[in-house]
Design a protein around this motif. Structure first.
Motif, PDB file in Angstrom:
ATOM      1  N   THR A 158       0.846  -1.179   0.000  1.00 53.44           N
ATOM      2  CA  THR A 158       0.000   0.000   0.000  1.00 53.44           C
ATOM      3  C   THR A 158       0.883   1.230   0.000  1.00 53.44           C
ATOM      4  O   THR A 158       1.754   1.358   0.851  1.00 53.44           O
ATOM      5  N   PRO A 159       0.689   2.147  -0.954  1.00 54.27           N
ATOM      6  CA  PRO A 159       1.521   3.348  -0.972  1.00 54.27           C
ATOM      7  C   PRO A 159       1.230   4.221   0.235  1.00 54.27           C
ATOM      8  O   PRO A 159       0.155   4.147   0.819  1.00 54.27           O
ATOM      9  N   PRO A 160       2.186   5.053   0.618  1.00 55.21           N
ATOM     10  CA  PRO A 160       1.942   5.916   1.781  1.00 55.21           C
ATOM     11  C   PRO A 160       0.798   6.882   1.500  1.00 55.21           C
ATOM     12  O   PRO A 160       0.572   7.291   0.371  1.00 55.21           O
ATOM     13  N   GLN A 161       0.097   7.230   2.538  1.00 51.21           N
ATOM     14  CA  GLN A 161      -1.057   8.124   2.426  1.00 51.21           C
ATOM     15  C   GLN A 161      -0.578   9.532   2.126  1.00 51.21           C
ATOM     16  O   GLN A 161       0.397  10.002   2.671  1.00 51.21           O
ATOM     17  N   THR A 162      -1.286  10.225   1.215  1.00 53.04           N
ATOM     18  CA  THR A 162      -0.920  11.580   0.859  1.00 53.04           C
ATOM     19  C   THR A 162      -2.101  12.504   1.060  1.00 53.04           C
ATOM     20  O   THR A 162      -3.229  12.064   1.206  1.00 53.04           O
ATOM     21  N   GLY A 163      -1.852  13.782   1.004  1.00 55.92           N
ATOM     22  CA  GLY A 163      -2.927  14.762   1.082  1.00 55.92           C
ATOM     23  C   GLY A 163      -3.132  15.256   2.499  1.00 55.92           C
ATOM     24  O   GLY A 163      -2.841  14.570   3.470  1.00 55.92           O
ATOM     25  N   LEU A 164      -3.629  16.467   2.587  1.00 57.17           N
ATOM     26  CA  LEU A 164      -3.918  17.043   3.892  1.00 57.17           C
ATOM     27  C   LEU A 164      -5.194  16.455   4.449  1.00 57.17           C
ATOM     28  O   LEU A 164      -6.214  16.415   3.772  1.00 57.17           O
ATOM     29  N   PHE A 165      -5.146  16.019   5.668  1.00 53.47           N
ATOM     30  CA  PHE A 165      -6.307  15.460   6.351  1.00 53.47           C
ATOM     31  C   PHE A 165      -6.931  14.305   5.584  1.00 53.47           C
ATOM     32  O   PHE A 165      -8.142  14.149   5.573  1.00 53.47           O
ATOM     33  N   ALA A 166      -6.127  13.495   4.915  1.00 55.42           N
ATOM     34  CA  ALA A 166      -6.645  12.364   4.150  1.00 55.42           C
ATOM     35  C   ALA A 166      -7.127  11.285   5.102  1.00 55.42           C
ATOM     36  O   ALA A 166      -6.558  11.062   6.164  1.00 55.42           O
ATOM     37  N   ARG A 167      -8.186  10.625   4.719  1.00 55.08           N
ATOM     38  CA  ARG A 167      -8.677   9.501   5.508  1.00 55.08           C
ATOM     39  C   ARG A 167      -7.842   8.282   5.186  1.00 55.08           C
ATOM     40  O   ARG A 167      -6.967   8.314   4.350  1.00 55.08           O
ATOM     41  N   SER A 168      -8.148   7.173   5.816  1.00 60.53           N
ATOM     42  CA  SER A 168      -7.377   5.962   5.560  1.00 60.53           C
ATOM     43  C   SER A 168      -7.609   5.505   4.124  1.00 60.53           C
ATOM     44  O   SER A 168      -8.621   5.798   3.506  1.00 60.53           O
ATOM     45  N   GLY A 203     -25.365  17.800  -9.980  1.00 65.08           N
ATOM     46  CA  GLY A 203     -26.547  17.361  -9.252  1.00 65.08           C
ATOM     47  C   GLY A 203     -26.311  16.210  -8.294  1.00 65.08           C
ATOM     48  O   GLY A 203     -27.183  15.893  -7.484  1.00 65.08           O
ATOM     49  N   LYS A 204     -25.148  15.572  -8.335  1.00 65.96           N
ATOM     50  CA  LYS A 204     -24.871  14.435  -7.450  1.00 65.96           C
ATOM     51  C   LYS A 204     -24.133  14.931  -6.209  1.00 65.96           C
ATOM     52  O   LYS A 204     -23.045  15.488  -6.304  1.00 65.96           O
ATOM     53  N   THR A 205     -24.717  14.728  -5.038  1.00 67.12           N
ATOM     54  CA  THR A 205     -24.095  15.141  -3.786  1.00 67.12           C
ATOM     55  C   THR A 205     -23.092  14.091  -3.339  1.00 67.12           C
ATOM     56  O   THR A 205     -23.402  12.903  -3.312  1.00 67.12           O
ATOM     57  N   VAL A 206     -21.880  14.533  -3.001  1.00 59.40           N
ATOM     58  CA  VAL A 206     -20.821  13.639  -2.547  1.00 59.40           C
ATOM     59  C   VAL A 206     -20.201  14.211  -1.284  1.00 59.40           C
ATOM     60  O   VAL A 206     -20.393  15.378  -0.948  1.00 59.40           O
ATOM     61  N   ARG A 207     -19.448  13.384  -0.585  1.00 61.44           N
ATOM     62  CA  ARG A 207     -18.769  13.796   0.641  1.00 61.44           C
ATOM     63  C   ARG A 207     -17.267  13.864   0.352  1.00 61.44           C
ATOM     64  O   ARG A 207     -16.702  12.973  -0.261  1.00 61.44           O
ATOM     65  N   ILE A 208     -16.621  14.915   0.807  1.00 58.35           N
ATOM     66  CA  ILE A 208     -15.183  15.107   0.589  1.00 58.35           C
ATOM     67  C   ILE A 208     -14.406  14.104   1.422  1.00 58.35           C
ATOM     68  O   ILE A 208     -14.637  13.956   2.614  1.00 58.35           O
ATOM     69  N   GLY A 209     -13.448  13.423   0.772  1.00 56.71           N
ATOM     70  CA  GLY A 209     -12.592  12.473   1.473  1.00 56.71           C
ATOM     71  C   GLY A 209     -11.287  13.107   1.913  1.00 56.71           C
ATOM     72  O   GLY A 209     -10.814  12.892   3.017  1.00 56.71           O
ATOM     73  N   SER A 210     -10.684  13.910   1.034  1.00 60.09           N
ATOM     74  CA  SER A 210      -9.430  14.586   1.358  1.00 60.09           C
ATOM     75  C   SER A 210      -9.209  15.743   0.396  1.00 60.09           C
ATOM     76  O   SER A 210      -9.853  15.823  -0.647  1.00 60.09           O
ATOM     77  N   VAL A 211      -8.268  16.607   0.777  1.00 59.48           N
ATOM     78  CA  VAL A 211      -7.856  17.721  -0.077  1.00 59.48           C
ATOM     79  C   VAL A 211      -6.366  17.548  -0.311  1.00 59.48           C
ATOM     80  O   VAL A 211      -5.592  17.474   0.644  1.00 59.48           O
ATOM     81  N   PHE A 236     -13.849  23.514   2.142  1.00 59.54           N
ATOM     82  CA  PHE A 236     -13.778  22.190   1.522  1.00 59.54           C
ATOM     83  C   PHE A 236     -12.997  21.271   2.450  1.00 59.54           C
ATOM     84  O   PHE A 236     -11.828  20.971   2.229  1.00 59.54           O
ATOM     85  N   THR A 237     -13.634  20.845   3.525  1.00 59.25           N
ATOM     86  CA  THR A 237     -12.994  20.017   4.538  1.00 59.25           C
ATOM     87  C   THR A 237     -13.488  18.575   4.438  1.00 59.25           C
ATOM     88  O   THR A 237     -14.612  18.331   3.998  1.00 59.25           O
ATOM     89  N   PRO A 238     -12.660  17.605   4.833  1.00 57.56           N
ATOM     90  CA  PRO A 238     -13.075  16.206   4.782  1.00 57.56           C
ATOM     91  C   PRO A 238     -14.365  15.983   5.568  1.00 57.56           C
ATOM     92  O   PRO A 238     -14.548  16.515   6.659  1.00 57.56           O
ATOM     93  N   GLY A 239     -15.280  15.236   4.968  1.00 56.65           N
ATOM     94  CA  GLY A 239     -16.559  14.933   5.584  1.00 56.65           C
ATOM     95  C   GLY A 239     -17.669  15.882   5.164  1.00 56.65           C
ATOM     96  O   GLY A 239     -18.839  15.583   5.356  1.00 56.65           O
ATOM     97  N   GLN A 240     -17.321  17.022   4.576  1.00 53.93           N
ATOM     98  CA  GLN A 240     -18.315  18.005   4.142  1.00 53.93           C
ATOM     99  C   GLN A 240     -18.976  17.548   2.841  1.00 53.93           C
ATOM    100  O   GLN A 240     -18.316  17.035   1.953  1.00 53.93           O
ATOM    101  N   GLU A 241     -20.287  17.748   2.743  1.00 51.11           N
ATOM    102  CA  GLU A 241     -21.004  17.404   1.516  1.00 51.11           C
ATOM    103  C   GLU A 241     -20.946  18.553   0.521  1.00 51.11           C
ATOM    104  O   GLU A 241     -21.069  19.719   0.898  1.00 51.11           O
TER     105      GLU A 241
END
Length: 96
Positions: free
Chosen positions: A7-17, A34-42, A57-62
């Protein structure tokens, strides 16, 4: 004999697993209008990433893409009760 994790190392600010986001997580730039999604990482350059986080645009925000200009132009998204226009390169930094 121990085996190395593939598994490559995790990247991005506040990235989830990696299990939650996935190794090939889609970006906001590819989400249809029109499709609502939830932010995973930036992710991306630190200046761009911090600015997106400051805009909300924070992780978990729709977020919901409203419209996209043709030929890779700006993307309008609804976020926290307002509409924000992002360059396509900025939208690509937001993983969903």
């Amino acid at each position: 004999m121990a085996t190395a994790s593939k598994t490559p190392p995790q990247t991005g600010l506040f990235a989830r697993s990696r299990r939650e986001v996935g190794p090939r997580a889609a970006s906001l730039a590819g989400v249809p209008a029109g499709k609502t999604v939830r932010i995973g990482s930036v992710e991306g350059e630190s200046g761009v990433a911090f600015r997106l986080l400051e805009l909300g645009f924070t992780p978990g925000q729709e977020v919901t893409p409203i419209a996209a200009a043709p030929f890779g132009g700006p993307v309008a998204v609804a976020l926290r009760g307002t509409i924000v226009a992002l360059r396509s390169a900025e939208a690509a930094c937001i993983r969903v």
